[in-house]
Design a protein around this motif. Structure first.
Motif, PDB file in Angstrom:
ATOM      1  N   LEU A   1      -0.957  63.202 -32.068  1.00 55.82           N
ATOM      2  CA  LEU A   1      -0.694  61.816 -32.101  1.00 55.82           C
ATOM      3  C   LEU A   1       0.626  61.426 -31.394  1.00 55.82           C
ATOM      4  O   LEU A   1       0.869  60.297 -30.862  1.00 55.82           O
ATOM      5  N   GLY A   2       1.452  62.326 -31.250  1.00 56.91           N
ATOM      6  CA  GLY A   2       2.924  62.182 -30.689  1.00 56.91           C
ATOM      7  C   GLY A   2       4.045  61.535 -31.722  1.00 56.91           C
ATOM      8  O   GLY A   2       4.354  60.317 -30.822  1.00 56.91           O
ATOM      9  N   THR A   3       3.933  61.828 -32.673  1.00 55.86           N
ATOM     10  CA  THR A   3       4.771  61.123 -33.704  1.00 55.86           C
ATOM     11  C   THR A   3       5.865  62.366 -34.120  1.00 55.86           C
ATOM     12  O   THR A   3       5.302  63.522 -34.376  1.00 55.86           O
ATOM     13  N   ILE A   4       6.670  61.854 -34.761  1.00 51.17           N
ATOM     14  CA  ILE A   4       8.065  62.608 -35.562  1.00 51.17           C
ATOM     15  C   ILE A   4       7.995  61.894 -36.949  1.00 51.17           C
ATOM     16  O   ILE A   4       8.347  60.634 -37.076  1.00 51.17           O
ATOM     17  N   THR A   5       7.822  62.661 -38.003  1.00 54.49           N
ATOM     18  CA  THR A   5       7.736  62.091 -39.279  1.00 54.49           C
ATOM     19  C   THR A   5       8.934  62.810 -39.965  1.00 54.49           C
ATOM     20  O   THR A   5       8.721  64.129 -40.363  1.00 54.49           O
ATOM     21  N   ARG A   6      10.110  62.220 -40.539  1.00 52.06           N
ATOM     22  CA  ARG A   6      11.085  63.054 -41.111  1.00 52.06           C
ATOM     23  C   ARG A   6      12.029  61.805 -41.724  1.00 52.06           C
ATOM     24  O   ARG A   6      12.171  60.730 -41.334  1.00 52.06           O
ATOM     25  N   LYS A   7      12.899  62.615 -42.420  1.00 55.21           N
ATOM     26  CA  LYS A   7      14.214  61.870 -42.851  1.00 55.21           C
ATOM     27  C   LYS A   7      15.172  62.327 -42.033  1.00 55.21           C
ATOM     28  O   LYS A   7      15.228  63.524 -41.469  1.00 55.21           O
ATOM     29  N   ARG A   8      16.344  61.669 -42.177  1.00 56.28           N
ATOM     30  CA  ARG A   8      17.510  61.931 -41.156  1.00 56.28           C
ATOM     31  C   ARG A   8      18.094  63.085 -42.002  1.00 56.28           C
ATOM     32  O   ARG A   8      18.439  62.990 -43.032  1.00 56.28           O
ATOM     33  N   SER A   9      18.686  64.026 -41.332  1.00 56.24           N
ATOM     34  CA  SER A   9      19.369  64.947 -41.379  1.00 56.24           C
ATOM     35  C   SER A   9      20.655  64.902 -42.513  1.00 56.24           C
ATOM     36  O   SER A   9      20.674  65.652 -43.652  1.00 56.24           O
ATOM     37  N   LYS A  10      21.470  63.716 -42.120  1.00 60.12           N
ATOM     38  CA  LYS A  10      22.376  63.350 -42.875  1.00 60.12           C
ATOM     39  C   LYS A  10      22.356  62.977 -44.305  1.00 60.12           C
ATOM     40  O   LYS A  10      22.939  63.228 -45.293  1.00 60.12           O
ATOM     41  N   THR A  11      20.987  62.329 -44.377  1.00 66.30           N
ATOM     42  CA  THR A  11      20.638  61.891 -45.724  1.00 66.30           C
ATOM     43  C   THR A  11      19.358  62.292 -46.503  1.00 66.30           C
ATOM     44  O   THR A  11      18.915  61.918 -47.441  1.00 66.30           O
ATOM     45  N   ALA A  12      18.972  63.634 -45.839  1.00 67.33           N
ATOM     46  CA  ALA A  12      17.714  64.060 -46.403  1.00 67.33           C
ATOM     47  C   ALA A  12      17.686  64.570 -47.803  1.00 67.33           C
ATOM     48  O   ALA A  12      16.669  64.671 -48.406  1.00 67.33           O
ATOM     49  N   ILE A  13      18.871  64.785 -48.392  1.00 71.64           N
ATOM     50  CA  ILE A  13      19.045  65.409 -49.662  1.00 71.64           C
ATOM     51  C   ILE A  13      18.788  64.372 -50.829  1.00 71.64           C
ATOM     52  O   ILE A  13      18.516  64.671 -51.833  1.00 71.64           O
TER      53      ILE A  13
ATOM     54  N   LEU B   1      16.619  60.997 -24.897  1.00 68.22           N
ATOM     55  CA  LEU B   1      15.290  60.143 -25.060  1.00 68.22           C
ATOM     56  C   LEU B   1      15.197  60.267 -26.286  1.00 68.22           C
ATOM     57  O   LEU B   1      14.671  59.121 -27.141  1.00 68.22           O
ATOM     58  N   LEU B   2      15.483  61.360 -27.363  1.00 70.00           N
ATOM     59  CA  LEU B   2      15.283  61.572 -28.500  1.00 70.00           C
ATOM     60  C   LEU B   2      16.343  60.496 -29.541  1.00 70.00           C
ATOM     61  O   LEU B   2      15.955  60.083 -30.662  1.00 70.00           O
ATOM     62  N   GLY B   3      17.398  60.463 -28.915  1.00 70.37           N
ATOM     63  CA  GLY B   3      18.405  59.586 -29.399  1.00 70.37           C
ATOM     64  C   GLY B   3      18.173  58.020 -29.259  1.00 70.37           C
ATOM     65  O   GLY B   3      18.156  57.452 -30.089  1.00 70.37           O
ATOM     66  N   LEU B   4      17.589  57.674 -27.991  1.00 67.02           N
ATOM     67  CA  LEU B   4      17.004  56.403 -27.676  1.00 67.02           C
ATOM     68  C   LEU B   4      15.716  55.943 -28.578  1.00 67.02           C
ATOM     69  O   LEU B   4      15.823  54.924 -29.020  1.00 67.02           O
ATOM     70  N   ASN B   5      14.855  56.924 -28.467  1.00 62.11           N
ATOM     71  CA  ASN B   5      13.436  56.874 -28.908  1.00 62.11           C
ATOM     72  C   ASN B   5      13.519  56.623 -30.708  1.00 62.11           C
ATOM     73  O   ASN B   5      13.017  55.851 -31.247  1.00 62.11           O
TER      74      ASN B   5
ATOM     75  N   VAL C   1      11.211  58.265 -45.713  1.00 60.69           N
ATOM     76  CA  VAL C   1      10.565  59.252 -44.777  1.00 60.69           C
ATOM     77  C   VAL C   1      10.073  58.015 -43.481  1.00 60.69           C
ATOM     78  O   VAL C   1       9.300  57.396 -43.682  1.00 60.69           O
ATOM     79  N   VAL C   2      10.641  58.361 -42.380  1.00 60.82           N
ATOM     80  CA  VAL C   2      10.342  57.375 -41.340  1.00 60.82           C
ATOM     81  C   VAL C   2       9.226  58.183 -40.248  1.00 60.82           C
ATOM     82  O   VAL C   2       9.656  59.299 -39.872  1.00 60.82           O
ATOM     83  N   CYS C   3       8.301  57.620 -39.894  1.00 64.10           N
ATOM     84  CA  CYS C   3       7.526  58.077 -38.585  1.00 64.10           C
ATOM     85  C   CYS C   3       7.878  57.343 -37.480  1.00 64.10           C
ATOM     86  O   CYS C   3       7.865  56.064 -37.257  1.00 64.10           O
ATOM     87  N   TYR C   4       8.038  58.060 -36.368  1.00 67.57           N
ATOM     88  CA  TYR C   4       8.572  57.500 -34.900  1.00 67.57           C
ATOM     89  C   TYR C   4       7.453  57.789 -34.093  1.00 67.57           C
ATOM     90  O   TYR C   4       6.997  58.999 -33.910  1.00 67.57           O
ATOM     91  N   LYS C   5       7.192  56.739 -33.259  1.00 67.82           N
ATOM     92  CA  LYS C   5       6.026  56.985 -32.387  1.00 67.82           C
ATOM     93  C   LYS C   5       6.773  57.334 -30.959  1.00 67.82           C
ATOM     94  O   LYS C   5       7.661  56.585 -30.722  1.00 67.82           O
ATOM     95  N   LEU C   6       6.488  58.558 -30.424  1.00 67.25           N
ATOM     96  CA  LEU C   6       7.243  58.841 -29.265  1.00 67.25           C
ATOM     97  C   LEU C   6       6.784  58.302 -28.016  1.00 67.25           C
ATOM     98  O   LEU C   6       5.715  58.147 -27.812  1.00 67.25           O
ATOM     99  N   TRP C   7       7.576  58.032 -27.105  1.00 64.68           N
ATOM    100  CA  TRP C   7       7.443  57.228 -25.835  1.00 64.68           C
ATOM    101  C   TRP C   7       6.637  58.630 -25.087  1.00 64.68           C
ATOM    102  O   TRP C   7       7.118  59.884 -25.118  1.00 64.68           O
ATOM    103  N   PRO C   8       5.861  58.241 -23.909  1.00 65.82           N
ATOM    104  CA  PRO C   8       5.322  59.219 -23.081  1.00 65.82           C
ATOM    105  C   PRO C   8       6.181  60.303 -22.477  1.00 65.82           C
ATOM    106  O   PRO C   8       5.954  61.514 -22.668  1.00 65.82           O
ATOM    107  N   GLU C   9       7.146  59.804 -22.087  1.00 68.40           N
ATOM    108  CA  GLU C   9       8.119  60.798 -21.346  1.00 68.40           C
ATOM    109  C   GLU C   9       8.794  61.520 -22.449  1.00 68.40           C
ATOM    110  O   GLU C   9       8.869  63.000 -22.287  1.00 68.40           O
TER     111      GLU C   9
END
Length: 289
Positions: free
Chosen positions: A232-244, A208-212, A250-258
């Motif tokens: 709020l059910g969100t994840i806010t971060r940079k991708r690990s690969k490019t975080a440096i 789900l995290l991969g799809l969401n 920085v992207v904020c992802y709204k998580l699906w309920p499941e």
């Protein structure tokens, strides 16, 4: 030795040996024996001179080796590779990225030789490395990444003053591999549904995290508590690969309920949100330097 001198005398006078054992008269046999003994005494000083010559040669070579400065172990490729690897592992890049960089540089180390002098990397060595790498059965895109890491290693040696000069052909485009543009393989929706339906437990959350959120396995492993808004059910971060990189957004992802429900279910009590059943990160980094 006397034995060797006698053997040489016998081998050099076969007719005299024959006469000595099968001569018609005693006088003939005595003459043959005198000839062999004369040759024997002549060979002894010759043999002595040969032995002395060998001893002098070995002594001279040992003296040369003792007086000649030994290799500077601090400047061997092996020592510098370990130092570079430790620096890479201390960086803020993703663990998989760091380990892949070290893995790729191993090819350059293999080509140079671990015990070779890193100070002797020059234009000829760089050109030879290109030819050597071209003969490997890798795709050009992989060869290009190997070459980039090798180039960065050479620059690292220059920055440390191991190398007095950079090879002049380091940036020569004729000694470079191109990146082939590959067509992106899209997984059919039916296959995604089938895989999602079969997944259970925390694996289902990873899917789900991969799809969401488009997360990779490294992103999932690196996810921190501070990056999740548990209200709020969100994840806010940079991708690990490019975080440096500072310019990566920085992207904020709204998580699906499941997704949010499963994330709360499998939330750990550690700084890292998701861990294995034994409490360890999903992706662990280790480097045996």
């Amino acid at each position: 030795t006397p034995k060797e001198a006698l053997e040489e005398a016998i081998l050099s006078l076969p007719d005299a040996v024959t006469t000595l054992f099968a001569g018609q008269t005693q006088e003939d046999k005595d003459d043959a024996l005198r000839a062999i003994l004369a040759q024997y005494y002549e060979n002894q000083p010759k043999r002595k001179a040969q032995v002395e010559a060998k001893v002098n040669k070995v002594t001279s070579e040992m003296k040369r080796l003792l007086e000649e400065p030994g290799p500077d172990l601090d400047n061997t490729v092996s020592v510098q590779f370990k130092a570079w690897s430790a620096l890479v592992m201390a960086s803020k890049r993703a663990n998989t990225t760091k380990k892949m960089k070290i893995h790729r540089l191993n090819f350059f180390v293999e080509f140079l030789g671990k015990s070779s002098d890193a100070r002797k990397i020059d234009e000829n060595r760089w050109e030879s490395f290109f030819v050597w790498l071209a003969g490997k059965g890798f795709e050009d895109s992989h060869k290009a990444r190997i070459q980039i890491d090798a180039k960065n290693f050479v620059k690292y040696l220059f920055e440390k003053r191991i190398l007095d000069n950079l090879p002049r052909n380091l940036g020569n485009k004729s000694l470079a591999f191109g990146h082939a543009v590959k067509k992106i393989k899209v997984v059919p929706v039916a296959d995604v549904r089938k895989f999602f339906k079969a997944s259970t437990g925390q694996t289902r959350l990873h899917v789900l995290l991969g799809l969401n959120c488009g997360m990779t396995s490294q992103d999932i492993s690196d996810l921190q508590q501070t990056q999740v808004d548990w209200t709020l059910g969100t994840i806010t971060r940079k991708r690990s690969k490019t975080a440096i990189h500072e310019d990566v957004p920085v992207v904020c992802y709204k998580l699906w309920p499941e997704t949010f429900d499963l994330l709360k279910k499998y939330r750990s009590d550690k700084d890292t949100v998701l861990v294995t059943k034994t409490g360890k990160p999903w992706i662990q980094s280790s480097y045996d330097g």
